[in-house]
Design an enzyme around this catalytic site. Structure first.
Site, PDB file in Angstrom:
ATOM      1  N   CYS A 125       0.852  -1.186   0.000  1.00 45.91           N
ATOM      2  CA  CYS A 125       0.000   0.000   0.000  1.00 45.91           C
ATOM      3  C   CYS A 125       0.887   1.234   0.000  1.00 45.91           C
ATOM      4  O   CYS A 125       1.524   1.539   1.009  1.00 45.91           O
ATOM      5  CB  CYS A 125      -0.925   0.000   1.207  1.00 45.91           C
ATOM      6  SG  CYS A 125      -1.986   1.461   1.219  1.00 45.91           S
ATOM      7  N   GLY A 126       0.922   1.945  -1.133  1.00 40.72           N
ATOM      8  CA  GLY A 126       1.792   3.107  -1.253  1.00 40.72           C
ATOM      9  C   GLY A 126       1.351   4.286  -0.416  1.00 40.72           C
ATOM     10  O   GLY A 126       2.188   4.969   0.195  1.00 40.72           O
ATOM     11  N   HIS A 127       0.038   4.530  -0.348  1.00 38.51           N
ATOM     12  CA  HIS A 127      -0.406   5.680   0.458  1.00 38.51           C
ATOM     13  C   HIS A 127      -0.083   5.429   1.928  1.00 38.51           C
ATOM     14  O   HIS A 127       0.257   6.363   2.672  1.00 38.51           O
ATOM     15  CB  HIS A 127      -1.903   5.947   0.246  1.00 38.51           C
ATOM     16  CG  HIS A 127      -2.822   5.316   1.240  1.00 38.51           C
ATOM     17  ND1 HIS A 127      -3.318   4.034   1.109  1.00 38.51           N
ATOM     18  CD2 HIS A 127      -3.328   5.794   2.411  1.00 38.51           C
ATOM     19  CE1 HIS A 127      -4.093   3.754   2.141  1.00 38.51           C
ATOM     20  NE2 HIS A 127      -4.124   4.808   2.952  1.00 38.51           N
ATOM     21  N   ASP A 287     -10.295   3.919  -3.589  1.00 36.57           N
ATOM     22  CA  ASP A 287      -9.127   4.659  -3.110  1.00 36.57           C
ATOM     23  C   ASP A 287      -9.310   6.138  -3.422  1.00 36.57           C
ATOM     24  O   ASP A 287      -9.535   6.517  -4.571  1.00 36.57           O
ATOM     25  CB  ASP A 287      -7.862   4.129  -3.786  1.00 36.57           C
ATOM     26  CG  ASP A 287      -6.586   4.555  -3.058  1.00 36.57           C
ATOM     27  OD1 ASP A 287      -6.597   5.640  -2.437  1.00 36.57           O
ATOM     28  OD2 ASP A 287      -5.593   3.826  -3.124  1.00 36.57           O
ATOM     29  N   GLY A 292      -0.695   4.473  -4.447  1.00 32.61           N
ATOM     30  CA  GLY A 292       0.750   4.361  -4.567  1.00 32.61           C
ATOM     31  C   GLY A 292       1.215   3.102  -5.258  1.00 32.61           C
ATOM     32  O   GLY A 292       2.052   3.140  -6.169  1.00 32.61           O
ATOM     33  N   SER A 293       0.687   1.948  -4.868  1.00 29.28           N
ATOM     34  CA  SER A 293       1.077   0.710  -5.537  1.00 29.28           C
ATOM     35  C   SER A 293       0.498   0.658  -6.941  1.00 29.28           C
ATOM     36  O   SER A 293       1.073   0.028  -7.841  1.00 29.28           O
ATOM     37  CB  SER A 293       0.637  -0.505  -4.722  1.00 29.28           C
ATOM     38  OG  SER A 293      -0.758  -0.457  -4.460  1.00 29.28           O
TER      39      SER A 293
END
Length: 372
Positions: A125-127, A287, A292-293
């Protein structure tokens, strides 16, 4: 409210003195927890580009396992009731997202993390990484911070992610991270949707697998169409890919599943203008950030198609909130037999508050519920 009550009351103390007394009593009351069963669960809430992140600060039982991936399996099998408590209503909501900090087996990692959402536990999870970078520095999970950036090594279920947190005069700022190897799994895959007929999708990996398709294929626009319509289209794609395409990841079967579908504005050719997308993942969860991902996977896909070069920065915009991340491929690498790239993603995260949650023994809804 306090000022009105104080000024209208017949009392020998001045309004200022009464206000001070009221504030002290309120502070004392806030420190006391109501009757409850089990441990108190303390969290720090943040958001990245509008997407929430509830970081579990204390109160979780021991998470057993000799690796982050085995810990992910353990919480899924033994502690999933606490995910529902913190993610679901009445303490959370359908689109809540969470992170549980755990120990990592990697000596170079500053922390390990397990991600959670309305369906279960994701692998990347990028965020959340962007928010956890700030959190790790501010909550002293790393050694003495350095200016202008402090490196935070975060062990996600998909692998080690290196975050770099802006740090100046005691304050944290923006965060960039370097992804695990990202690669294109397949392009121009045709899947059959009951409502929409045959649809051509691309599948790419950025710590999690996503299907990509232009929203215009469904007569939609990611920035102006109703969210419900976008969710319906993306969910139909996700269900079709899950049933018709077998995914494979070279390092672990735990990573070989489709996380969601990202609808795009179709602007994949390089441009200095932002390109927008909308990610629908897990159980039709939307989202709010550019994802991010998802940005990682989309950059890998654009690089695979020759639409973006190394170190060429693109701006990605959330169709939901207009918030932006930047992404760029910084290095060629390999992931098994796949040609891959390391992608750098940058964004900002902000604190929204802290909470202390309890469960009352007679509350029949204490374990959480969702409205679908």
């Amino acid at each position: 409210m306090f000022n009105y009550l104080i000024s209208s009351a017949a009392d020998p103390y001045s309004s200022h003195q009464q206000l001070q007394i009221a504030e002290v009593k309120l502070t004392e009351m806030e420190m006391q927890l109501p009757p409850h069963e089990g441990d108190e669960l303390s969290v720090v809430d943040m958001h990245t580009g509008g997407e929430p992140l509830r970081i579990i600060h204390s109160g979780y039982p021991e998470v057993k396992g000799d690796s982050v991936l085995s810990k992910r399996r353990y919480v899924r099998e033994h502690l999933d009731h606490l995910r529902r408590v913190l993610m679901f209503e009445p303490r959370g909501h359908y689109d809540m997202y969470g992170a549980l900090v755990v120990d990592s087996e990697l000596p170079e990692a500053d922390l390990g993390v397990l991600f959670m959402h309305n369906e279960g536990y994701s692998t990347m999870c990028g965020h959340a990484v962007i928010a956890l970078g700030r959190f790790a520095v501010d909550y002293k999970l790393v050694k003495e911070p350095q200016s202008p950036e402090t490196q935070v090594n975060i062990h996600c279920p998909c692998g080690l992610v290196k975050a770099f947190v802006e740090y100046s005069e005691g304050k944290t700022g923006g965060v960039r991270f370097l992804s695990v190897p990202a690669f294109t799994f397949a392009t121009d895959v045709t899947v059959s949707l009951e409502r929409f007929g045959d649809v051509t999708v691309d599948i790419s990996y950025g710590g999690a697998f996503y299907a990509f398709v232009d929203a215009k294929r469904f007569g939609l626009d990611v920035t102006t169409s109703r969210t419900r319509d976008l969710v319906d289209a993306a969910t139909a794609v996700t269900n079709a890919v899950k049933s018709q395409v077998k995914l494979y990841h070279p390092t672990s079967d735990d990573l070989a599943f489709l996380y969601g579908t990202i609808l795009t504005d179709g602007k994949d050719d390089y441009s200095s203008d932002p390109t927008a997308n909308m990610c629908v993942f897990a159980e039709a969860q939307v989202d709010r950030s550019p994802t991010g991902s998802g940005v990682t996977a989309r950059v890998a896909l654009q690089y695979h198609r020759g639409l973006i070069r190394l170190n060429q920065t693109r701006t990605f915009q959330s169709g939901a909130t207009g918030s932006q991340f930047t992404g760029r491929a910084v290095e060629e690498t390999k992931c098994g037999d796949f040609k891959a790239v390391v992608v750098e993603v940058s964004g900002r995260a902000f604190y929204t508050g802290v909470s202390r949650f309890v469960q009352e023994p007679e509350d029949k809804l204490t374990h959480g519920f969702l409205l679908k």
